[in-house]
Motif scaffolding. Structure first.
Motif, PDB file in Angstrom:
ATOM      1  N   GLU A 228      23.975  46.326   9.798  1.00 27.21           N
ATOM      2  CA  GLU A 228      23.630  47.092   8.594  1.00 27.21           C
ATOM      3  C   GLU A 228      23.211  46.100   7.519  1.00 27.21           C
ATOM      4  O   GLU A 228      23.919  45.118   7.270  1.00 27.21           O
ATOM      5  N   ILE A 229      22.063  46.346   6.904  1.00 23.57           N
ATOM      6  CA  ILE A 229      21.573  45.457   5.852  1.00 23.57           C
ATOM      7  C   ILE A 229      22.267  45.824   4.537  1.00 23.57           C
ATOM      8  O   ILE A 229      22.112  46.940   4.035  1.00 23.57           O
ATOM      9  N   LEU A 230      23.048  44.888   4.012  1.00 20.10           N
ATOM     10  CA  LEU A 230      23.757  45.112   2.759  1.00 20.10           C
ATOM     11  C   LEU A 230      22.895  44.752   1.550  1.00 20.10           C
ATOM     12  O   LEU A 230      22.939  45.434   0.527  1.00 20.10           O
ATOM     13  N   SER A 231      22.134  43.679   1.658  1.00 11.44           N
ATOM     14  CA  SER A 231      21.211  43.295   0.589  1.00 11.44           C
ATOM     15  C   SER A 231      20.092  42.447   1.179  1.00 11.44           C
ATOM     16  O   SER A 231      20.247  41.856   2.250  1.00 11.44           O
ATOM     17  N   ARG A 232      18.979  42.411   0.440  1.00  7.77           N
ATOM     18  CA  ARG A 232      17.795  41.686   0.938  1.00  7.77           C
ATOM     19  C   ARG A 232      17.010  41.136  -0.235  1.00  7.77           C
ATOM     20  O   ARG A 232      16.809  41.807  -1.241  1.00  7.77           O
ATOM     21  N   THR A 233      16.595  39.875  -0.100  1.00 11.13           N
ATOM     22  CA  THR A 233      15.648  39.291  -1.050  1.00 11.13           C
ATOM     23  C   THR A 233      14.542  38.628  -0.235  1.00 11.13           C
ATOM     24  O   THR A 233      14.802  38.052   0.825  1.00 11.13           O
ATOM     25  N   GLU A 234      13.318  38.735  -0.733  1.00 10.40           N
ATOM     26  CA  GLU A 234      12.204  38.120  -0.005  1.00 10.40           C
ATOM     27  C   GLU A 234      11.262  37.447  -0.982  1.00 10.40           C
ATOM     28  O   GLU A 234      11.144  37.848  -2.142  1.00 10.40           O
ATOM     29  N   SER A 235      10.628  36.387  -0.510  1.00  9.62           N
ATOM     30  CA  SER A 235       9.626  35.681  -1.309  1.00  9.62           C
ATOM     31  C   SER A 235       8.394  35.467  -0.455  1.00  9.62           C
ATOM     32  O   SER A 235       8.490  35.282   0.764  1.00  9.62           O
ATOM     33  N   VAL A 236       7.223  35.500  -1.105  1.00 10.04           N
ATOM     34  CA  VAL A 236       5.947  35.356  -0.397  1.00 10.04           C
ATOM     35  C   VAL A 236       5.172  34.200  -1.017  1.00 10.04           C
ATOM     36  O   VAL A 236       4.950  34.169  -2.235  1.00 10.04           O
ATOM     37  N   GLU A 237       4.786  33.255  -0.167  1.00  4.67           N
ATOM     38  CA  GLU A 237       3.969  32.128  -0.607  1.00  4.67           C
ATOM     39  C   GLU A 237       2.574  32.270  -0.010  1.00  4.67           C
ATOM     40  O   GLU A 237       2.434  32.320   1.217  1.00  4.67           O
ATOM     41  N   GLU A 238       1.583  32.359  -0.871  1.00  3.52           N
ATOM     42  CA  GLU A 238       0.199  32.491  -0.416  1.00  3.52           C
ATOM     43  C   GLU A 238      -0.487  31.130  -0.454  1.00  3.52           C
ATOM     44  O   GLU A 238      -0.331  30.368  -1.403  1.00  3.52           O
ATOM     45  N   SER A 239      -1.226  30.834   0.622  1.00  2.00           N
ATOM     46  CA  SER A 239      -2.005  29.601   0.700  1.00  2.00           C
ATOM     47  C   SER A 239      -3.417  29.945   1.137  1.00  2.00           C
ATOM     48  O   SER A 239      -3.758  31.122   1.321  1.00  2.00           O
ATOM     49  N   GLU A 240      -4.247  28.936   1.338  1.00  2.25           N
ATOM     50  CA  GLU A 240      -5.621  29.191   1.765  1.00  2.25           C
ATOM     51  C   GLU A 240      -5.658  29.710   3.201  1.00  2.25           C
ATOM     52  O   GLU A 240      -6.592  30.421   3.581  1.00  2.25           O
ATOM     53  N   GLU A 241      -4.636  29.363   3.990  1.00  4.07           N
ATOM     54  CA  GLU A 241      -4.645  29.746   5.399  1.00  4.07           C
ATOM     55  C   GLU A 241      -3.960  31.089   5.672  1.00  4.07           C
ATOM     56  O   GLU A 241      -4.314  31.777   6.626  1.00  4.07           O
ATOM     57  N   GLY A 242      -2.966  31.438   4.847  1.00  2.00           N
ATOM     58  CA  GLY A 242      -2.249  32.665   5.134  1.00  2.00           C
ATOM     59  C   GLY A 242      -1.051  32.864   4.229  1.00  2.00           C
ATOM     60  O   GLY A 242      -0.970  32.284   3.143  1.00  2.00           O
ATOM     61  N   VAL A 243      -0.110  33.668   4.694  1.00  2.00           N
ATOM     62  CA  VAL A 243       1.058  34.061   3.914  1.00  2.00           C
ATOM     63  C   VAL A 243       2.330  33.626   4.641  1.00  2.00           C
ATOM     64  O   VAL A 243       2.481  33.858   5.850  1.00  2.00           O
ATOM     65  N   LEU A 244       3.251  33.001   3.912  1.00  5.93           N
ATOM     66  CA  LEU A 244       4.563  32.638   4.443  1.00  5.93           C
ATOM     67  C   LEU A 244       5.608  33.494   3.741  1.00  5.93           C
ATOM     68  O   LEU A 244       5.770  33.415   2.524  1.00  5.93           O
ATOM     69  N   MET A 245       6.298  34.314   4.521  1.00  5.37           N
ATOM     70  CA  MET A 245       7.357  35.151   3.954  1.00  5.37           C
ATOM     71  C   MET A 245       8.714  34.577   4.322  1.00  5.37           C
ATOM     72  O   MET A 245       8.963  34.225   5.485  1.00  5.37           O
ATOM     73  N   THR A 246       9.605  34.470   3.332  1.00  2.00           N
ATOM     74  CA  THR A 246      10.990  34.067   3.545  1.00  2.00           C
ATOM     75  C   THR A 246      11.875  35.229   3.138  1.00  2.00           C
ATOM     76  O   THR A 246      11.762  35.742   2.022  1.00  2.00           O
ATOM     77  N   MET A 247      12.756  35.650   4.046  1.00  2.00           N
ATOM     78  CA  MET A 247      13.635  36.782   3.779  1.00  2.00           C
ATOM     79  C   MET A 247      15.087  36.358   3.945  1.00  2.00           C
ATOM     80  O   MET A 247      15.470  35.816   4.982  1.00  2.00           O
ATOM     81  N   ASN A 248      15.886  36.580   2.911  1.00  2.00           N
ATOM     82  CA  ASN A 248      17.319  36.310   2.950  1.00  2.00           C
ATOM     83  C   ASN A 248      18.054  37.636   3.077  1.00  2.00           C
ATOM     84  O   ASN A 248      17.893  38.529   2.238  1.00  2.00           O
ATOM     85  N   LEU A 249      18.867  37.757   4.103  1.00  2.44           N
ATOM     86  CA  LEU A 249      19.550  39.013   4.387  1.00  2.44           C
ATOM     87  C   LEU A 249      21.061  38.828   4.368  1.00  2.44           C
ATOM     88  O   LEU A 249      21.591  37.853   4.912  1.00  2.44           O
TER      89      LEU A 249
END
Length: 281
Positions: A235-256
């Motif tokens: 069960e997901i109690l909390s979630r934070t995510e960050s998105v880093e955009e670059s010329e090549e693509g998107v890097l998503m980091t999710m803390n659960l």
């Protein structure tokens, strides 16, 4: 039953008392250690009535039984929240932090009144609050194999004498393979043979372009897919995510922050044998 009720009353558990699962788990562990005739105890309130399910203890398991005994250890670090057990003796308490590999539920305990070692295989779940971090990179452009709609089918007959192709095999490049097998029958009788069918779907490479939002959505979906594989009942109690955009693509980091079952069943070993207090020496 009278003795059990007296002990439960002493621990503050009886009809009319409101107790949560964590409190009942603690009381169950205390009662089992005091009553050597029980190896497992589960307490529930059903329509206000106290119901106790129990299993008789074995004080002298033979070698075969002892080899089948299991304990539960932590598959990852976390904070203990609740137990759902069908055997074993709790070694940790709700609110306690545990490390990976730490013993959570043992298959043995020492009876408080007799000093004898009691055995019960540890089976069930131990729910804990855990932390997981996922990272996923999705490029803006990628090549995919897109089916063209054309297919090639190869068939072979498998018999005790070997595998025989039915016709000339076709092997085009860049295909998706699907293989099926079905028994060969004649007039309802099964023959000692299997028909193997290989279906090759011809594909061609296509370049797909994504926006930053689309790439982020795909990254999020893949993270959830990974989570479902690693912790399917969490069960997901909390979630934070960050998105880093670059010329090549998107890097998503999710803390659960999760509530998940961290119990991993392992064979009971002599190293887990509890020490008998000196007073019973």
């Amino acid at each position: 039953e009278k003795q059990l009720r007296e002990l439960l009353y002493r621990e503050g558990v009886c009809e009319g008392v409101q107790a949560d699962i964590a409190q009942l788990n603690v009381v169950e562990s205390c009662i089992v250690s005091e009553l050597p005739e029980y190896s497992w105890l589960q307490l529930n309130f059903v329509h206000g009535r106290l119901v106790a399910e129990k299993t008789d203890a074995s004080t002298a398991p033979d070698m075969q039984v002892q080899e089948e005994l299991t304990s539960l250890v932590a598959s990852r670090e976390g904070i203990i929240r609740a137990f759902d057990l069908r055997g074993g003796y709790i070694q940790v308490q709700p609110g306690q932090s545990v490390a990976q590999g730490e013993l959570l539920v043992n298959a043995a305990t020492v009876g408080k009144r007799t000093g004898k070692i009691l055995y019960s295989a540890a089976v069930g779940c131990v729910w804990a609050q855990t932390q997981r971090v996922y990272r996923c990179f999705i490029p803006y452009e990628s090549e995919l194999n897109a089916p063209t709609g054309k297919t090639v089918v190869n068939r072979a007959l498998i018999t005790p004498l070997g595998r025989f192709l039915l016709g000339k095999a076709q092997t085009p490049e860049n295909t998706l393979e699907q293989v099926s097998a079905q028994p060969v029958t004649l007039l309802g009788l099964h023959l000692p043979a299997t028909l193997e069918t290989q279906t090759l779907r011809i594909c061609r490479k296509q370049t797909v372009s994504l926006s930053a939002a689309q790439a982020a959505d795909i990254a999020r979906s893949r993270i959830y897919d990974s989570l479902h594989v690693e912790a399917p009942e969490c069960e997901i109690l909390s979630r934070t995510e960050s998105v880093e955009e670059s010329e090549e693509g998107v890097l998503m980091t999710m803390n659960l922050t999760l509530l998940e079952n961290i119990a991993r069943q392992v064979p009971y070993t002599s190293e887990m044998e509890p020490e008998i207090p000196a007073e019973f020496g």
